[in-house]
Design a protein around this motif. Structure first.
Motif, PDB file in Angstrom:
ATOM      1  N   THR A 285       0.834  -1.209   0.000  1.00 34.40           N
ATOM      2  CA  THR A 285       0.000   0.000   0.000  1.00 34.40           C
ATOM      3  C   THR A 285       0.867   1.257   0.000  1.00 34.40           C
TER       4      THR A 285
ATOM      5  N   LEU B  98      -1.034  -1.597  -4.389  1.00 29.32           N
ATOM      6  CA  LEU B  98      -2.344  -2.007  -3.928  1.00 29.32           C
ATOM      7  C   LEU B  98      -2.961  -0.858  -3.149  1.00 29.32           C
ATOM      8  N   THR B  99      -4.242  -0.668  -3.365  1.00 31.41           N
ATOM      9  CA  THR B  99      -4.906   0.457  -2.714  1.00 31.41           C
ATOM     10  C   THR B  99      -5.642  -0.038  -1.490  1.00 31.41           C
ATOM     11  N   LEU B 100      -5.413   0.711  -0.429  1.00 30.93           N
ATOM     12  CA  LEU B 100      -6.006   0.344   0.839  1.00 30.93           C
ATOM     13  C   LEU B 100      -7.362   1.024   0.968  1.00 30.93           C
TER      14      LEU B 100
ATOM     15  N   CYS C 106       1.874   8.077  -4.744  1.00 30.70           N
ATOM     16  CA  CYS C 106       0.916   7.278  -3.972  1.00 30.70           C
ATOM     17  C   CYS C 106       0.062   6.396  -4.860  1.00 30.70           C
ATOM     18  N   ARG C 107      -0.206   6.849  -6.061  1.00 34.36           N
ATOM     19  CA  ARG C 107      -1.061   6.126  -7.005  1.00 34.36           C
ATOM     20  C   ARG C 107      -2.447   5.830  -6.444  1.00 34.36           C
ATOM     21  N   GLU C 108      -2.891   6.681  -5.549  1.00 30.62           N
ATOM     22  CA  GLU C 108      -4.279   6.572  -5.131  1.00 30.62           C
ATOM     23  C   GLU C 108      -4.940   7.939  -5.050  1.00 30.62           C
TER      24      GLU C 108
END
Lengths: 637, 260
Positions: A237, A280-282, B58-60
């Motif tokens: 993450t 991976l996204t948390l 961060c890629r989010e």
């Protein structure tokens, strides 16, 4: 070598006061004469740098990002804990300490953990004063919620962006000092080595990521606040830039690395979709407050979740852990999810997932309330998967997330190398073998605002470091080594990008040293890592030169360090012949699959001393003693 | 899926740049735009070419590092979505996609798609903070903040500092960025003591960096990945005028910090 944790004597709740009262001070005029180097601008680094500059020190701050505000603390979603007891639900510093120590499976240093709880309230005060927009109730008071592993409501939050809001608070304090000229900020600058002179940390070598320029920086103390090493698993993450280089370089220079095998796998991440997945996204654990985790009772059930009737669902966390249920600590929830999938109950593509279902909470509270709590998480989930969590249960699976291990530090957060201070996730001290949710943001800020600035002052007053020129031979040698390493990497001229080899390393780590471990797999892993490391130095390709913005070089340098460091993690996991917190050795578990500690042999911190790449490091022991709490078996049933 | 990519290549700050065309193959629909660029870069590196430089972390969608103009739109076609969260299912197989860095004078190109956004940091350094030293904060619940104000402050505080607002604006204006921070702190009682000084200093620094003015195109609000409303620019103008008219700070204020 005996490790002296320098924990003050006296009762637990008086230790930090005693420490503060006894520490030496530096006069305001003398502070100006001392330079502190701070590496990293996440919560720990930014808060420490701002506080040190406010005290009057000259501070140089380095970060690899293009702006200090982008450090990975920014991505934390759920919240920050503090024992404010605003709800009068029985919370207290002691209870917070107890939860954290128990959550960490009695593998943290008692005094450090107590101090974390003790100072937690001050952190909330500081952040509110800075303008951090925490969630409020209609009366204007701070809102709170509960989090995994805890029965009280002590988590403060700013919708799903607590990390970003806290970091912007620390960044604004840092920016204020930059504007005042008290801090020199160096962005896109990466630490390549630590310079040790006469056994003390006296400086760093950096590489400017835009120009490739290698530079020497001399200081009176060095602060590493460079985060954790979960990216050793490739998929985690963490942000893409997350790396072990700064702490690993310090390790190679003599700083001990403690408990590297303690890696937390976060239970609520979106499952991987394919080979080219970059991270991976948390999904914030706070969702577990309102979500129920389940799998179908029938193995390999391919029906859509809505087609599976209530009595054919297994709410396994509620079944196995009736009192904590869906709020069981992370390690327990992660392992349970993996076990369900390994046994064939997994859902979604690849069957590597379990459901997190919000339907009951939506029924109880209404969609509006649930959207208000988790709106941005839902959007993120929908963007990635194409599903709306208010209609279809979310799919989740564990992913490498946080590393409790880190450089060994004493009660002053100083490494065994005098002058080297290590804060936040980069150190090892507060979370034991498993970190509770919303304690990481807290630790970063407690370390940075309230501990390190004071203990660094004591160090400066006590050791009176003399000015040291960066022309010293130790600087020249470290710079040359960095230059040679870069040259060597470019000269390999193989055929694979560093990322591809990194992905292979991640696979080895996931399968051999992942959520559950055993001696056979670990030993095989050790061999595979050595083989991969050797291949890395034959196969990696780094186009271009050092003297330019060279993304491939930047990544290759970090991957090279992961290739070496992975070895230390696995060795620690082999040596620790017990299960505790996030470290589960299959040989040491109860018949129900719960971790079985061995307090006789392993109630200690293992701190490793570097003896050469791939060579067995020396394992030093700091015994853990518990004056206040009796060692008990962790139970969330 | 396969794509033809037209990408801005530029060796360094001083070099002249130009568009270069690449083919990228075996792209999967669930990949993000950045994972598609990763794939291109693996293919380039394995051939011995230098990868296309771009910022990401961060890629989010929260760190604000990514900074791509995709087919002329900041962060691409999807509303309130950064490039790292934009999946390739939003593009047609075989399409030609044009990728450029943020274009604005105060954001010099560092390499390829990487720009220097230090100007935004300097605007914050000029006044985007509350001056409260470590340890001097009162108990957190001493000052109640009405939920409405806290919510407005939060909305503006969601700015991730990516600079899409500047890149999208025909004038290269940083007003939405600056307004977001001014509004965030102006809506909180803690921000009140420095309210005038902050507005004046931040606006002056914004001007000194060479950002353009607002002429109501509203492109910034459309491009903002966090959906921050352009109405906050009106808030900022009001804060600035209020400060200039009513506060002695306006004349007393020191000159803006010089460009680093």
């Amino acid at each position: 070598m005996a490790l002296d944790p320098r924990v003050p004597d006296g009762p637990l709740e008086k230790k930090w006061d005693k420490c503060r009262n006894e520490m030496k001070l530096v006069g305001p005029i003398n502070k100006r004469k001392h330079r502190i180097l701070v590496i990293g601008t996440g919560l720990a680094g930014a808060s420490a740098a701002a506080s040190l500059a406010e005290l009057g020190y000259q501070v140089d701050v380095f970060c690899i990002q293009d702006s200090a505000r982008r450090a990975h603390s920014v991505a934390a979603q759920g919240g920050i804990n503090a024992a404010k007891n605003y709800r009068a639900d029985g919370d207290s510093a002691y209870r917070f300490f107890y939860d954290t120590l128990k959550g960490g499976d009695f593998r943290s240093r008692e005094a450090n953990t107590y101090r974390l709880a003790e100072i937690s309230g001050n952190v909330i005060d500081q952040c509110v004063a800075q303008g951090v927009p925490f969630a409020r109730e209609y009366g204007g008071q701070l809102d709170g919620r509960s989090f995994g592993g805890v029965l009280v409501s002590r988590t403060f939050y700013a919708r799903g962006q607590t990390g970003q809001q806290l970091l912007l608070g620390a960044y604004s304090a840092l920016s204020r000092q930059v504007g005042l000229g008290a801090i020199r900020m160096h962005t896109r600058t990466e630490m390549q080595d630590l310079v040790v002179v006469d056994g003390r940390a006296r400086g760093v070598i950096t590489r400017h990521l835009e120009t490739g320029e290698l530079k020497r920086w001399s200081g009176d103390a060095v602060v590493l606040a460079t985060g954790g090493y979960a990216n050793v698993y490739y998929l985690s993450t963490n942000g893409r830039g997350g790396n072990v280089t700064a702490t690993y370089r310090a390790y190679k220079r003599g700083a001990f690395f403690a408990n590297p095998c303690y890696v937390q796998f976060h239970p609520t991440c979106i499952p991987a979709a394919g080979e080219h997945q970059s991270k991976l996204t948390l999904m914030s654990e706070s969702l577990r407050n309102d979500g129920r985790v389940w799998v179908p009772k029938k193995k390999g059930d391919t029906r859509a979740p809505g087609q599976i009737p209530e009595d054919e669902r297994d709410y396994y966390l509620e079944r196995l852990y009736p009192s904590f249920g869906n709020l069981s600590p992370r390690d327990i929830a992660s392992r349970a999810a993996k076990r369900m999938c390994d046994e064939g109950y997994g859902v979604g593509p690849g069957r590597q997932g379990v459901y997190l279902d919000l339907a009951d909470s939506i029924k109880r509270l209404g969609e509006k309330v649930i959207r208000e709590r988790y709106g941005n998480l839902f959007e993120m989930y929908e963007k990635i998967t194409g599903d709306d969590p208010t209609r279809v249960p979310m799919r989740i699976y564990p992913a490498a997330h946080f590393t409790m291990g880190g450089l060994w530090v004493d009660y002053h957060l100083m490494s065994n190398l005098p002058g080297l201070f290590v804060l936040g996730e980069a150190n090892f001290s507060d979370h034991g073998a498993n970190r509770l949710g919303a304690n990481a943001l807290l630790q970063g800020l407690v370390d940075g605002y309230f501990i390190a600035p004071q203990t660094i002052s004591h160090y400066v007053a006590d050791s009176k470091p003399a000015p040291l020129s960066a022309d010293h031979a130790a600087f020249a040698a470290a710079e040359q080594e960095a230059r040679d390493r870069i040259g060597k990497l470019i000269a390999v001229n193989g055929s694979k990008s560093a990322d591809v080899l990194h992905r292979e390393l991640g696979q080895v780590m996931w399968h051999h040293c992942g959520i559950s471990r055993n001696r056979g797999d670990l030993e095989k892993g050790l061999g595979k890592i050595a083989e991969l490391r050797e291949r890395f130095w034959r196969e990696v390709r780094v186009p271009g030169v050092n003297e330019e913005y060279n993304m491939a070089l930047e990544r290759a340098l970090r991957v090279a360090d992961f290739m070496e460091f992975a070895d230390v993690i696995v060795r620690d996991a082999i040596d620790r012949e017990e299960s505790c917190g996030a470290h589960l050795r299959e040989e040491y578990q109860t018949p129900e699959g719960e971790a079985k500690r061995d307090d006789e042999k392993f109630c200690n911190v293992a701190a490793f001393e570097h003896k050469g790449v791939g060579v067995e490091p020396v394992r030093h022991i700091e015994p853990l003693t518990f004056e206040t709490l009796h060692l008990s078996t962790r139970s969330y049933k | 899926m396969n794509f033809t990519l037209r990408i801005w290549r530029q060796k360094n700050r001083k070099a002249a740049g130009g568009m270069e065309t690449f083919k990228v193959t075996d792209v999967e629909a669930h990949m993000s735009f950045l994972e598609m660029l990763d794939l291109l870069n693996h293919q380039l590196v394995e051939k011995g070419s230098e990868p296309v430089a771009f910022d990401s972390d961060c890629r989010e969608g929260i760190c604000g590092a990514c900074s791509l103009m995709i087919n002329g739109e900041a962060h691409g076609p999807l509303k309130e979505t950064t490039a790292c969260q934009l999946s390739m299912r939003h593009f047609r197989d075989g399409e030609t996609i044009t990728v450029e860095p943020w274009r604005a004078e105060p954001f010099p190109v560092v390499r390829d798609l990487v720009v220097d956004r230090g100007a935004l940091d300097r605007i914050i350094e000029a006044g985007g903070f509350i001056s409260v030293g470590t340890g001097s904060a009162p108990e957190a619940n001493v000052i109640p903040v009405p939920k409405y104000d806290a919510d407005i402050a939060f909305q503006t505080a969601t700015c991730i500092g990516c600079g899409a607002c500047v890149a999208a604006c025909p004038n290269g204006s940083a007003m939405l960025f600056t307004a977001a921070k001014i509004s965030h702190l102006a809506h909180l009682p803690q921000g009140d003591p420095e309210r005038e000084r902050r507005a004046i200093r931040m606006v002056e620094q914004m001007d000194a960096e060479g950002f353009g003015g607002c002429t109501n195109h509203y492109e910034c609000g459309e491009a903002c990945p966090k959906g921050i409303s352009v109405s906050f620019i009106a808030d900022m103008n009001r804060e600035f005028l209020r400060a200039a008219a009513a506060s002695p700070e306006f004349k007393a204020v020191e000159p803006p910090i010089a460009k680093a």
